[in-house]
Enzyme design. Structure first.
Site, short mmCIF file in Angstrom:
data_model
loop_
_atom_site.label_atom_id
_atom_site.label_comp_id
_atom_site.label_asym_id
_atom_site.label_seq_id
_atom_site.Cartn_x
_atom_site.Cartn_y
_atom_site.Cartn_z
N TRP A 152 -0.73 -2.86 8.45
CA TRP A 152 -1.13 -2.65 7.06
C TRP A 152 -1.17 -1.14 6.82
O TRP A 152 -1.75 -0.40 7.60
CB TRP A 152 -2.49 -3.30 6.79
CG TRP A 152 -2.46 -4.77 7.11
CD1 TRP A 152 -2.83 -5.36 8.27
CD2 TRP A 152 -1.98 -5.83 6.27
NE1 TRP A 152 -2.64 -6.72 8.22
CE2 TRP A 152 -2.12 -7.04 6.99
CE3 TRP A 152 -1.46 -5.86 4.97
CZ2 TRP A 152 -1.74 -8.27 6.45
CZ3 TRP A 152 -1.09 -7.10 4.44
CH2 TRP A 152 -1.23 -8.28 5.18
N THR A 153 -0.58 -0.71 5.73
CA THR A 153 -0.22 0.71 5.61
C THR A 153 -1.17 1.51 4.72
O THR A 153 -0.77 2.53 4.15
CB THR A 153 1.21 0.84 5.08
OG1 THR A 153 1.30 0.21 3.78
CG2 THR A 153 2.20 0.20 6.03
N ARG A 213 0.83 -1.20 0.00
CA ARG A 213 0.00 0.00 0.00
C ARG A 213 0.87 1.26 0.00
O ARG A 213 0.67 2.15 -0.80
CB ARG A 213 -0.93 0.02 1.21
CG ARG A 213 -2.18 -0.83 1.04
CD ARG A 213 -1.90 -2.30 1.25
NE ARG A 213 -3.14 -3.08 1.31
CZ ARG A 213 -3.14 -4.39 1.47
NH1 ARG A 213 -2.00 -5.05 1.59
NH2 ARG A 213 -4.28 -5.05 1.53
N ASP A 252 -4.93 -15.69 1.85
CA ASP A 252 -6.10 -15.14 2.52
C ASP A 252 -7.02 -14.45 1.53
O ASP A 252 -6.62 -14.06 0.44
CB ASP A 252 -5.67 -14.14 3.59
CG ASP A 252 -4.95 -12.94 3.00
OD1 ASP A 252 -4.02 -13.16 2.20
OD2 ASP A 252 -5.31 -11.79 3.32
N GLU A 253 -8.25 -14.27 1.94
CA GLU A 253 -9.23 -13.43 1.26
C GLU A 253 -9.25 -13.66 -0.25
O GLU A 253 -9.10 -12.73 -1.03
CB GLU A 253 -8.96 -11.95 1.58
CG GLU A 253 -9.11 -11.62 3.05
CD GLU A 253 -8.79 -10.16 3.37
OE1 GLU A 253 -9.44 -9.60 4.28
OE2 GLU A 253 -7.90 -9.60 2.71
N ASP A 270 0.76 -7.27 -3.36
CA ASP A 270 -0.66 -7.18 -3.08
C ASP A 270 -1.34 -6.51 -4.26
O ASP A 270 -0.70 -6.21 -5.28
CB ASP A 270 -0.93 -6.43 -1.78
CG ASP A 270 -2.13 -6.99 -1.02
OD1 ASP A 270 -3.22 -7.05 -1.61
OD2 ASP A 270 -1.96 -7.38 0.14
N HIS A 298 -5.48 -11.40 -3.91
CA HIS A 298 -4.70 -10.16 -3.80
C HIS A 298 -3.66 -10.09 -4.92
O HIS A 298 -2.47 -9.83 -4.67
CB HIS A 298 -4.04 -10.07 -2.42
CG HIS A 298 -5.01 -9.79 -1.31
ND1 HIS A 298 -5.71 -8.60 -1.23
CD2 HIS A 298 -5.42 -10.55 -0.25
CE1 HIS A 298 -6.50 -8.63 -0.15
NE2 HIS A 298 -6.35 -9.81 0.45
N PHE A 355 -1.71 -3.30 14.34
CA PHE A 355 -1.31 -1.94 14.69
C PHE A 355 -1.90 -0.90 13.74
O PHE A 355 -1.67 0.30 13.94
CB PHE A 355 0.22 -1.83 14.68
CG PHE A 355 0.89 -2.54 15.82
CD1 PHE A 355 0.16 -3.14 16.83
CD2 PHE A 355 2.28 -2.61 15.89
CE1 PHE A 355 0.77 -3.80 17.88
CE2 PHE A 355 2.90 -3.26 16.93
CZ PHE A 355 2.15 -3.86 17.93
#
Length: 769
Positions: free
Chosen positions: A479-480, A172, A337-338, A201, A274, A430
C-alpha cells in the site's frame, strides 16, 4: 558491570562451509547455484556451456518464439551480448526449447539441462518453458561480455502453488506505465504469476470508465496529500493537486505485456467501502447525498456506497462490465474490506433494503451487496475475489477469499470449501518497516524484516489435507501511502519479493535462511542490472532479548554482513574500531545504554545501533494481568516484556508495547519481599489516528500482603500526541505488591477516527524503584 555468558556462534561458519562445498556433496550441489526461487531439485555436473552470440536456437512444435525473444532481451540487458539465436538443425552449441507434458507432468513445470554441447529446456506447457528460461537467465552473470559460461547442471522444477501474487496499490500514489512494465519483468523473472492491481480507493480512481467521465475528471484527483505519518498531529498537507488515471488503452497494453510474461493481472474495484473518490464524482450513490471529496489522507471513511439505492448497483455493474472486458483473467477483485456500517444504520433506503430482503442486520446487508455483485460477475464469466471481510453475513458461492486481517478468515473460508489466497498483514505486507532503526524511511507501521517474511508458511496447520488444498497460494501486498516515488517503492519491495517468490514456488522443506541470504546478496547485482535498486537493510545489525534465570535482560546482537565485525560500548558513547568486539550475549545488570556498529576494517558500514536499559525493583519480577493482551500486541507472549527494562518507541512496532482492546490494564507485580518504594512509572500511547487512546486514569496502588491495597498515585492527563511518559516520585512507602490500573477509554467517541469501535490502550514498561 556488565557480565557475559559465553556461547559458540557457528552458524555463519557452517554457511560458508556449505557454500564452498565442504559439506556433504548433495547439500553443496543444491546451494551452489544462485537461483531464486530455489528449484525443487538441482544437481551440478562440472561441465560448462559457452553462450555466445552465435548460439543457435531450436524451438519445438507448439511453442512460440516469445520466450526465446525475452531471454535474448535479458542477456543483452545484463551482458550487452546480442544473441543471434538463429534456427538450426545441425549446430551443436544450441539452445533447445521443447514441450513434453509426459516428461514434465506438473503444470508450469520444466526441466533444464546444461552440458558442454547444449542447453535444453523442456516444459510441461509454454509457461514451463518460460520459467525454465528465467532460471537459465539467472545463471547468466552480469557484466559486459562477448561470451559467458553457464554451469553444467540438471534441474527439475515446478511450483508449489498455482497462485503466486504481488499486489500494488496505485490509488494513494500511481506510477508510469513503463515503470510498471519494468516491475512486471522482475515479477516474471522470479516466477510470480499474478499482479493484483488495486485501482480504486478513497484517495483516487485510477482506471478510465467511458460511461462515467466524472471518474476521470473528478474521482481521479485529490486536492492535496498528507505530509508525514497520519498519526502525527496536527495533520499537514502539501497543497498540491495530485492524480491521474490509466486509459483503457494503457490497461490493454499492460495486460498484453503481462500475459506475454505469463502474468495474470487481477483488477480491484473497491466496494462497498473505500468509495470516497467515486462518491465525490457521483454523490447520489452515497447515503447522505454529499458533498463528498476525494480523500487527502489515509484511513477508513464512513461514507460508503448506499446499499439501498438501485442506482448504486447500476453504476457498479456498468463499471464492472467495462473492467471485465479489459482483463481476460478469471478473477475480478471487489475489495469488500473495512466497510463501516455507520451510514447504513441511519439510511432509510438501506434500512428498507434490510426489511425487504429479510436481512437481520447491516452485516447481512453487506453480504447481500457482495452476493448481488457476485451474480453479475458470473454473467461476465468472472469469479469474485475479495478481502476476508466478505465472510461477514455469509459468502456467495464460488467466491475466493483473500485473507489479510490474519489467517483466521482463510481458515474459515477453506473449511467452508472456498478457495483461499493467504496474505496476512503481519506476515506479508511490504508497507511495513524493514528495520527498527529510527533513521529508516517512513512506513505505514508494523515490522516485517526479510527473515520474518522468509519464515512464513501459507498453509495453516489447523487445516486438514482436504481443506489445505483450498489454499491456492500466497500474495504480498504493498500500500503506497508513504511511497510517492518508484525508488521508495522498490526500496520497500525488494528484496522482500525474493522471499515471497521462494515461499510461493519452492518446497517448504528446503528453506534455509543463511543460504537464502547468500543468494539474495548475489541477486543484488541482478536486480540492479534490471534497473531496480533494492534495499540492503537485511544485513543491518539486529538484536534479541530474553530473560536470564534471575529475570535480568540478556541481549544478543546479530550481524549477517559477510565481512562485518560488531564493536560495542555500554557507556552511551559511539563505538569505534577500538571498542570491544561483540562475541557473546550481554547480561544487563544495571541501567545503561548499549551502542553498537558494524565495521569493515576501520569503516563503519551500517547505521548506529542503540538500546537503552532502565532497571529498577520491578525488573524481571512476576506480573499477573486481570485481562489478557489483545491482537498483535504481545497476545500469547510472556509478560516479561512489561518488566524487561526497555521502553517502547513511537513507532510501536518493536514488540515492547502491550495492547488492550476495549479492556483495562490491571497488572500486579510481586517484588518478592517488602521494599521501600519511591518511584513509579510507565508510558502510554496516544495516537487517535491509530485508534490508540490513553487511559481515563492511571492508578498505582501498593500492598504488603497482596490483599489490601492503598492508592499512592493517580495520573489523568495525557496531552501529548504519541508517547506520554509517566514518572511519579512519591513519599517512601513500604510494599511488596504493586497494582497498576489503567482505565480504558472504552468506545471511541463520535467524530473521532474509528468512532463506535473499541479503543486500544497501549502501555510498555512498568517501572518501580
Amino acid at each position: 558491570m556488565l557480565s557475559f555468558s559465553y556461547r559458540l556462534w557457528m552458524l555463519p561458519l557452517l554457511v560458508v562451509l556449505g557454500w564452498v562445498g565442504l559439506l556433504p556433496t548433495s547439500q553443496a550441489q543444491t546451494t551452489e547455484l544462485p537461483l531464486l526461487p530455489q528449484p525443487v531439485q538441482a544437481t551440478t555436473t562440472g561441465q560448462v556451456f559457452t553462450l555466445s552470440r552465435h548460439t543457435a536456437l531450436r524451438v519445438g512444435p507448439g511453442l512460440s518464439a516469445g520466450p526465446a525473444t525475452r531471454f535474448r532481451q535479458y542477456v543483452r540487458q545484463v551482458s550487452g551480448m546480442v544473441l543471434e539465436l538463429k534456427p538450426t538443425k545441425r549446430r551443436t552449441d544450441v539452445l533447445v526449447l521443447q514441450l513434453d507434458s509426459t516428461a514434465v507432468p506438473q503444470s508450469e513445470g520444466y526441466t533444464l539441462t546444461i552440458d558442454q554441447r547444449r542447453v535444453t529446456v523442456t516444459g510441461h506447457d509454454e509457461a514451463g518453458v518460460f520459467y525454465g528460461l528465467q532460471t537459465l537467465s539467472q545463471l547468466v552473470p552480469s557484466g559486459k561480455a562477448d561470451r559467458v559460461s553457464l554451469p553444467g547442471c540438471t534441474i527439475t522444477d515446478y511450483p508449489r502453488f498455482p497462485y503466486r501474487g504481488m499486489h500494488l496499490d496505485v490509488s494513494r500514489h500511481m506510477f508510469p506505465v513503463d515503470t510498471i512494465k519494468k516491475w512486471l519483468d522482475v515479477l516474471a523473472f522470479y516466477k510470480i504469476n499474478t499482479f493484483h492491481w488495486h485501482l480504486t480507493d478513497d484517495q483516487g480512481w485510477r482506471i478510465e470508465i467511458k460511461k462515467y467521465p466524472r471518474l476521470q475528471t473528478v474521482a481521479a484527483y485529490r486536492d492535496e496529500t498528507l505530509i508525514g505519518h497520519k498519526r502525527d498531529l496536527p495533520h499537514r498537507f502539501d497543497g498540491q493537486r495530485y492524480g491521474g488515471y490509466y486509459s483503457q488503452e494503457e490497461v490493454r497494453e499492460l495486460v498484453r505485456y503481462a500475459a506475454q510474461r505469463h502474468i495474470t493481472i487481477i483488477p480491484e474495484i473497491e466496494m462497498p467501502g473505500h468509495a470516497s473518490a467515486a462518491l465525490a464524482a457521483y454523490p447520489e450513490l452515497g447515503c447522505t447525498g454529499g458533498p463528498y471529496h476525494t480523500a487527502t489522507f489515509w484511513g477508513v471513511f464512513e461514507d460508503v456506497y448506499c446499499a439501498g439505492n438501485e442506482d448504486t448497483f447500476t453504476f457498479l455493474t456498468d463499471v464492472l462490465d467495462e473492467v471485465a472486458a479489459l482483463f481476460p483473467g478469471q478473477y475480478l477483485h471487489i475489495g469488500g474490506d473495512e466497510c463501516p456500517k455507520t451510514r447504513w444504520k441511519v439510511c432509510p433506503k438501506c434500512q428498507r433494503r434490510i426489511q425487504e430482503e429479510h436481512l437481520r442486520d447491516e452485516r447481512e446487508l453487506q453480504s447481500y451487496f457482495v452476493r448481488r455483485i457476485s451474480k453479475h460477475l458470473a454473467t461476465l464469466h468472472k469469479r469474485l475475489l475479495g478481502w476476508d471481510e466478505i465472510l461477514e453475513g455469509g459468502l456467495p458461492p464460488a467466491a475466493t477469499v483473500m485473507s489479510w486481517t490474519g489467517e483466521q478468515g482463510g481458515i474459515e473460508a477453506a473449511r467452508l470449501g472456498h478457495d483461499v489466497v493467504m496474505t496476512p498483514e503481519k506476515q506479508v505486507y511490504f508497507d511495513y518497516f524493514q528495520t527498527l532503526y529510527p533513521t529508516d524511511s517512513l512506513a505505514a507501521g508494523g515490522y516485517t524484516p526479510l527473515q520474518q517474511l522468509y519464515r512464513y508458511e501459507p498453509v495453516p496447520a489447523e487445516l486438514t489435507p482436504a481443506q489445505a488444498r483450498h489454499v491456492r497460494g500466497v500474495q504480498a501486498n504493498v500500500w503506497t501511502e508513504y511511497m510517492p516515488t518508484a525508488g521508495k517503492l522498490e526500496y520497500m519491495v525488494f528484496p522482500r519479493l525474493l522471499a515471497l517468490a521462494e515461499i510461493a514456488w519452492s518446497p517448504p522443506g528446503g528453506r534455509n535462511y543463511p543460504a537464502f541470504l547468500q543468494r539474495v546478496r548475489t541477486h543484488d547485482a541482478v536486480l540492479r542490472a534490471q534497473g531496480v535498486v533494492p534495499s540492503r537493510t537485511y544485513d543491518w545489525l539486529t538484536d534479541s532479548l530474553w530473560a536470564s534465570p534471575a529475570g535480568l535482560p540478556m541481549l544478543q546482537l546479530r550481524a549477517t554482513a559477510p565481512n562485518g565485525v560488531i564493536h560495542f560500548t555500554t557507556d552511551g558513547s559511539a563505538p569505534t574500531p577500538q571498542s570491544p568486539v561483540y562475541q557473546v550475549p550481554l547480561s544487563i545488570d544495571r541501567s545503561c545504554v548499549v551502542q553498537a556498529a558494524v565495521f569493515e576494517g576501520a569503516t563503519q558500514v551500517q547505521p548506529l545501533y542503540r538500546r537503552e536499559f532502565t532497571l529498577g525493583l520491578s525488573t524481571g519480577k512476576p506480573v499477573v494481568l486481570a485481562y489478557p493482551v489483545a491482537g498483535s500486541y504481545h497476545q500469547g507472549r510472556p509478560l516479561w516484556g512489561l518488566v524487561n527494562g526497555v521502553a517502547g518507541s513511537p513507532r510501536y512496532n518493536e514488540g515492547q508495547w502491550y495492547g488492550f482492546s476495549g479492556t483495562d490494564l490491571v497488572a500486579t507485580l510481586d517484588l518478592g519481599d517488602v521494599q521501600q518504594i519511591r518511584t513509579l512509572g510507565t508510558h502510554v500511547l496516544n495516537y487517535h489516528w491509530q485508534k490508540m487512546w490513553p487511559p481515563t486514569a492511571l492508578v498505582f496502588a501498593v500492598s504488603t500482603d497482596g490483599v489490601h491495597y492503598r492508592e499512592v498515585y493517580r495520573h489523568t492527563q495525557f496531552p501529548a500526541n504519541g508517547i506520554n511518559p509517566v514518572r511519579a516520585t512519591i513519599a517512601p512507602v513500604a510494599g511488596r505488591y504493586v497494582r497498576v490500573t489503567a482505565l480504558n477509554q472504552g468506545t471511541i467517541p463520535a467524530g473521532e477516527y474509528g468512532a463506535g469501535g473499541k479503543a486500544w490502550l497501549l502501555v510498555d514498561e512498568l517501572y518501580v524503584n
